[in-house]
Scaffold this motif. Structure first.
Motif, mmCIF file in Angstrom:
data_model
loop_
_atom_site.group_PDB
_atom_site.id
_atom_site.type_symbol
_atom_site.label_atom_id
_atom_site.label_comp_id
_atom_site.label_asym_id
_atom_site.label_seq_id
_atom_site.Cartn_x
_atom_site.Cartn_y
_atom_site.Cartn_z
ATOM 1 N N PHE A 72 0.840 -1.196 0.000
ATOM 2 C CA PHE A 72 0.000 0.000 0.000
ATOM 3 C C PHE A 72 0.878 1.251 0.000
ATOM 4 O O PHE A 72 0.651 2.194 -0.761
ATOM 5 C CB PHE A 72 -0.920 -0.022 1.230
ATOM 6 C CG PHE A 72 -1.766 1.201 1.362
ATOM 7 C CD1 PHE A 72 -2.873 1.379 0.550
ATOM 8 C CD2 PHE A 72 -1.447 2.199 2.282
ATOM 9 C CE1 PHE A 72 -3.651 2.518 0.656
ATOM 10 C CE2 PHE A 72 -2.223 3.341 2.389
ATOM 11 C CZ PHE A 72 -3.323 3.501 1.575
ATOM 12 N N ILE A 73 1.907 1.225 0.859
ATOM 13 C CA ILE A 73 2.798 2.390 0.954
ATOM 14 C C ILE A 73 3.492 2.648 -0.375
ATOM 15 O O ILE A 73 3.535 3.775 -0.861
ATOM 16 C CB ILE A 73 3.848 2.171 2.069
ATOM 17 C CG1 ILE A 73 3.169 2.203 3.440
ATOM 18 C CG2 ILE A 73 4.946 3.228 2.000
ATOM 19 C CD1 ILE A 73 4.064 1.798 4.572
ATOM 20 N N THR A 74 4.023 1.570 -0.987
ATOM 21 C CA THR A 74 4.814 1.791 -2.195
ATOM 22 C C THR A 74 3.961 2.243 -3.378
ATOM 23 O O THR A 74 4.442 2.903 -4.272
ATOM 24 C CB THR A 74 5.581 0.520 -2.599
ATOM 25 O OG1 THR A 74 4.645 -0.543 -2.755
ATOM 26 C CG2 THR A 74 6.604 0.135 -1.553
ATOM 27 N N LYS A 75 2.675 1.871 -3.355
ATOM 28 C CA LYS A 75 1.815 2.278 -4.471
ATOM 29 C C LYS A 75 1.202 3.654 -4.235
ATOM 30 O O LYS A 75 0.572 4.214 -5.135
ATOM 31 C CB LYS A 75 0.678 1.269 -4.662
ATOM 32 C CG LYS A 75 1.162 -0.141 -4.892
ATOM 33 C CD LYS A 75 0.937 -0.580 -6.325
ATOM 34 C CE LYS A 75 1.310 -2.021 -6.503
ATOM 35 N NZ LYS A 75 2.387 -2.307 -7.392
ATOM 36 N N SER A 76 1.317 4.168 -3.028
ATOM 37 C CA SER A 76 0.674 5.441 -2.697
ATOM 38 C C SER A 76 1.530 6.607 -3.208
ATOM 39 O O SER A 76 2.684 6.430 -3.570
ATOM 40 C CB SER A 76 0.521 5.552 -1.182
ATOM 41 O OG SER A 76 1.801 5.691 -0.601
ATOM 42 N N PRO A 77 0.960 7.789 -3.230
ATOM 43 C CA PRO A 77 1.741 8.981 -3.612
ATOM 44 C C PRO A 77 2.980 9.138 -2.725
ATOM 45 O O PRO A 77 4.042 9.531 -3.194
ATOM 46 C CB PRO A 77 0.763 10.134 -3.368
ATOM 47 C CG PRO A 77 -0.585 9.520 -3.415
ATOM 48 C CD PRO A 77 -0.449 8.109 -2.965
ATOM 49 N N PHE A 78 2.819 8.791 -1.461
ATOM 50 C CA PHE A 78 3.948 8.844 -0.527
ATOM 51 C C PHE A 78 5.096 7.987 -1.052
ATOM 52 O O PHE A 78 6.250 8.411 -1.069
ATOM 53 C CB PHE A 78 3.461 8.349 0.845
ATOM 54 C CG PHE A 78 4.528 8.252 1.894
ATOM 55 C CD1 PHE A 78 5.031 9.399 2.497
ATOM 56 C CD2 PHE A 78 5.005 7.017 2.301
ATOM 57 C CE1 PHE A 78 6.006 9.312 3.469
ATOM 58 C CE2 PHE A 78 5.985 6.919 3.274
ATOM 59 C CZ PHE A 78 6.487 8.072 3.860
ATOM 60 N N ARG A 135 5.678 7.153 -4.097
ATOM 61 C CA ARG A 135 6.282 7.724 -5.302
ATOM 62 C C ARG A 135 7.292 8.820 -4.949
ATOM 63 O O ARG A 135 8.319 8.954 -5.598
ATOM 64 C CB ARG A 135 5.188 8.259 -6.227
ATOM 65 C CG ARG A 135 4.503 7.135 -6.999
ATOM 66 C CD ARG A 135 3.711 7.686 -8.175
ATOM 67 N NE ARG A 135 2.494 8.385 -7.743
ATOM 68 C CZ ARG A 135 1.375 7.754 -7.396
ATOM 69 N NH1 ARG A 135 1.303 6.446 -7.421
ATOM 70 N NH2 ARG A 135 0.323 8.447 -7.026
#
Lengths: 288, 365, 288
Positions: free
Chosen positions: A151-157, A159
């Motif tokens: 979830f973290i890696t796919k989020s804007p965060f 990126r």
């Protein structure tokens, strides 16, 4: 069978460590060699609470996460200023210092004696002293952490993290406060390592400082590098490989008086070969 | 990542898992009725590999020295690098694949990891460890001269010699710390005072500054609570600092590779390790016995004694071996007369010895 | 007797040993810009070579020392030729080289253990009967005096090599910018090979001297290396003078630190010094 279940449990614990470290090393490009410190924080929190207080395993996991976040925040504030080699050398230092605290703060950690008699988790009427049940529990934790990491890696965060890795200067120009992002991911990763530590302490029922030295951090880093940087499945593959490899080598049939050292030779040569022929790791998406 | 790589990786993973499974099943031995299998977990690589190598050689020696027995005894060695997670893997391998009847572990840390696993799987476990916690449970035993026993002899000797001021150099590890914790308790009841207590980490080789700190403490004797190689380096650097205060130790001098360093000094050791063992060990390996090697030799023979004592048509179950072990009294081991108490602790006595003409000898009081 | 003069002497002795490692390490780092973790193992190779040639084969001691130094140099040269050079040709990053050197370290260490067992050995013949010298109210042994002198000589030698010879000029050119050096016609790969030979030979010499002073074991390299790295970083990595300065600073801080704090904190003290420097003067004493 027990042996395979045991290896699967170890694999789950080290896969958690690999996935969480990959967030820092692979996605953000910060070469951290201090993961064993947070792994130890989780293990010691669980060990101390379970042997000295009436707190249960699952509450101790939460508390371990809190302690790890608090500590990683302090360390991360310092580390966020560094880059590249210097970041790595700085993390060397923090691992050594935290190891020294585990070893020397005897009133709390029992120092070199270690803490024995840590109980296994209990939930409702499930008995996790049974290794198979424990494996299921460990896999559930691994699954949870994998999905949080995904979830973290796919989020804007996530990126932004990758952008820091590729070109930190450029992203600063766009007005991003990069130390804040580095600190945040470092703390998240530390919290996940603490969960692995809690599982480890409860599974072995005994811990001592020797499990959390600098070389352990190097081992976890090897999992990430070998498996694949910036690929969560890579970290899992790396854990599988590095946990199984030494065990397979037990069966290769080196003469007994040099078997153990031969394993080290093979391990070293594999690291060199991977760096020569696949520096991004087996299925990595980013080269160191 | 393209499809091809994915496939290749997938295949590699499958092959790795299959290979592991294959080895595990291939090597899984049938339970033999005549053969007693003893699994040994010790560090065979890493910093302390020389200790594991010593344990291994001692046990192989014991196996060689075995006379006619009813059962045959097989030894299987597994490396644990003194790393808890690898200790657990080694034990699980010995149990799952080799189906061992007994496990021997080295060190208090590994002992504490093995003990609950042995208890859960009903397998006899003998630890070369001083921590009594390792002996908890029906199947767990330890063979190490208890710190309390060593300290009793040590304090008596200090009093006999009229020593009032003791200086201590203490290695920051479990074995040394256990002895020191007990010693500090015992000294409270005497008029002997620890005038300086210098702690250092395992692996340290530069003791010059802690020696300088201890130098003016007025100690009448220095206790070197450390093991080889630290104890030799420490002894050498104390001499090089121009200090001629007598040195003493608990256990360590006897195992030193440079006994000459401690010529003329007295120390506490597990009761009269027979010179015979030392000679044989040296003949086999060209080295002095290492820490715990004599214990390992005894442990092998204790297991043999317990197993042979069981008279039955098939080999004894671990339960029966454990029971037999607890009845052993006055066993003639290389570490003296051994008896097993109800807590599973192999009781051995401590004695005062000294280095004379480069050889450890008993002192007749 | 006052403790301070002895502590000063102890600091100088420790500092000299660290400096010997740091000199070689910095020399290699200057040209290649990566943390060569295998550098420490060269010390073990030198020490064991002398042990073998002098004690086992009974060769002349000075001859054995020369052989030991040469052998360490050759192994270092070989590592460059077969591992680092191919990696550099592939434009591998510093991190990849660092991990590959970790592999080389692990493998070589195990090979030494297979050949000589992992027991601690001494190479000095006269145990405990060394000549003692009284200097400034402290005591120092002959070997330690030699260590200090050798360190000074090597520093002078390296400075001469770097600043007074054509070879040194080439090394400095590579150090400033490898590509530019290549363009002006310097055979950088050849020069870097020699740099590895010299740097590793120096590490071998350090190992031999440590062997005479205390003793040798296969894993002796890592401890020495970490101290050498700390010394290099606080002095200014890649800077010859900086490494020496950092080494002595580290020696003083460690030895005076454990005067007031208990000895088990020694490693933590060393790494705290490192982190303090990373925060306040990340380029070290000498570098701007």
């Amino acid at each position: 069978m027990e042996y395979l279940i045991h290896l699967a449990i170890l694999f789950s614990i080290y896969a958690i460590l690999g996935v969480s470290l990959n967030l820092v090393v692979g996605y953000t490009g910060l070469l951290s060699v201090t993961h064993a410190a947070f792994y130890g924080i989780g293990a010691y929190t669980t060990a101390i609470l379970l042997t000295k207080t009436g707190v249960g395993f699952f509450s101790s996991v939460i508390l371990g996460i809190i302690v790890a976040i608090a500590l990683s925040f302090l360390i991360g504030v310092v580390l966020s200023k560094f880059k590249g080699d210097y970041y790595a050398i700085g993390t060397f230092g923090f691992n050594t210092i935290i190891f020294a605290i585990f070893l020397n703060w005897q009133n709390l950690t029992m120092g070199p004696f270690g803490i024995p008699g840590i109980s296994k988790p209990e939930l409702l009427s499930i008995n996790f002293a049974n290794n198979f049940n424990f494996l299921v529990l460990a896999l559930i934790f691994l699954g949870l952490i994998y999905f949080i990491a995904r979830f973290i890696t796919k989020s804007p965060f996530g990126r932004v993290l990758k952008a820091i890795r590729e070109d930190e200067k450029a992203i600063v120009v766009f007005g991003y406060n990069t130390p804040y992002f580095k600190l945040a991911i470092f703390s998240i990763s530390a919290a996940m390592a603490a969960v692995a530590g809690s599982l480890f302490a409860s599974y072995l029922t005994f811990i001592d400082p020797s499990s959390f030295r600098l070389m352990e951090s190097a081992f976890i880093l090897a999992i990430v590098i070998l498996g694949g940087l910036a690929n969560l499945r890579g970290a899992i593959l790396g854990a599988l490989f590095l946990i199984l490899l030494p065990e397979i080598l037990r069966f290769v049939g080196f003469p007994p008086d040099i078997a153990a050292q031969m394993r080290q030779v093979v391990y070293g040569v594999i690291l060199i070969l991977v760096m020569l022929y696949r520096p991004q790791g087996l299925i990595g998406e980013y080269k160191l | 990542m393209n499809k091809l790589t994915k496939w290749v990786i997938g295949i590699i993973v499958v092959i790795a898992v299959v290979i592991t499974g294959y080895f595990v099943s291939q090597n899984s031995s049938k339970v033999s009725t005549e053969q007693i299998k003893i699994g040994v977990v010790a560090p065979m690589s890493g910093n302390l590999a020389f200790l594991g190598e010593g344990i291994r050689d001692a046990m192989l020696l014991a196996q060689q020295d075995l006379g006619n027995t009813q059962y045959t005894y097989e030894l299987i060695f597994e490396d644990d690098q003194l790393d808890s997670k690898i200790t657990a893997s080694a034990v699980n391998k010995l149990l799952g694949v080799n189906k061992v009847d007994a496990i021997v572990s080295f060190g208090s840390g590994p002992g504490n990891v093995v003990a609950p696993i042995a208890e859960q799987n009903n397998v006899v476990h003998l630890g070369i460890a001083s921590d009594p916690n390792v002996a908890k449970g029906e199947f767990n035993f330890i063979h190490w001269t208890p710190p309390a026993e060593e300290n009793k002899v040590f304090v008596e000797e200090l009093q006999r010699r009229g020593i009032k001021k003791l200086g201590v150099f203490e290695s920051n590890q479990q074995g040394a710390a256990a002895v020191m914790a007990d010693l500090k308790e015992k000294l409270k009841e005497t008029d002997i005072e620890i005038v300086t207590d210098q702690v250092f980490n395992v692996g340290e080789k530069d003791f010059r500054s802690i020696i300088s700190k201890a130098k003016n403490s007025g100690a009448e004797i220095y206790l070197l609570m450390a093991f080889s190689p630290e104890v030799e380096v420490l002894g050498k650097q104390i001499k090089e600092a121009g200090i001629n205060t007598p040195l003493t130790s608990i256990e360590a001098f006897e195992l030193s590779e440079q006994v000459d360093l401690f010529e003329g000094e007295w120390y506490v050791n597990a009761a009269s390790p027979t010179g015979d063992f030392t000679t044989k060990f040296e003949a086999k390996t060209n080295e002095n016995p290492t820490l715990g090697a004599a214990n390992a030799y005894d442990i092998f023979n204790l297991i043999v004694a317990a197993t042979e004592a069981f008279k039955g048509s098939t080999k004894p179950t671990p339960n029966q071996i454990a029971n037999e072990l607890t009845t052993i009294k006055d066993f003639n081991g290389v570490l003296g007369n051994l008896s097993v108490d109800e807590d599973g602790i192999v009781i051995s006595k401590a004695a005062i010895r000294m280095i004379k003409d480069g050889k450890p000898v008993d002192i007749d009081n | 007797m006052e403790i301070v003069p002895q502590l000063i002497l102890n600091s100088i002795i420790a500092g000299s040993i660290y400096a010997l490692i740091a000199l070689g390490f910095n020399f290699v780092y200057g040209a290649t810009k990566f943390f060569n973790l295998a550098h420490g193992v060269m010390a073990a190779i030198g020490g064991y070579a002398v042990f073998y040639f002098a004690k086992t084969l009974g060769l002349n001691l000075y001859f054995a020392v020369i052989l030991g130094v040469a052998l360490a140099g050759i192994v270092g040269y070989g590592l460059d030729k077969f591992i680092y050079l191919p990696l550099r040709k592939r434009k591998a990053s510093n991190m990849v080289l660092l991990v590959a050197s970790l592999g080389a370290m692990t493998a070589l260490q195990a090979v030494i253990a297979i050949l000589f067992t992992s027991r601690f050995k001494t190479i000095s013949q006269n145990i405990g009967t060394q000549k003692l010298f009284e200097v400034l109210g402290g005591v120092i042994t002959q070997t330690q005096l030699i260590i200090i002198l050798v360190t000074a000589l090597i520093l002078a030698g390296l400075v001469f090599l770097l600043y007074k010879t054509l070879f040194g000029k080439a090394v400095r050119a590579i150090s400033d910018d490898e590509e530019v050096a290549q363009i002006v016609g310097i055979n950088t790969n050849k020069i870097i090979g020699y740099v590895f030979f010299i740097g590793s030979a120096l590490a071998g010499l350090a190992g031999i001297l440590v062997g005479f002073d205390t003793g040798i074991e296969p894993t002796m390299g890592l401890g020495l290396l970490l101290k050498g790295v700390i010394a290099s970083v606080i002095g200014g990595v890649g800077n010859i003078y900086g490494g020496v300065l950092g080494a002595f600073l580290l020696g003083f801080v460690e030895n005076f630190g454990i005067w007031k704090i208990s000895g088990e904190w020694k490693d933590a003290i060393a790494f705290t010094l490192l982190i303090v420097f990373l925060i306040f003067r990340p380029r070290g004493i000498m570098n701007k």
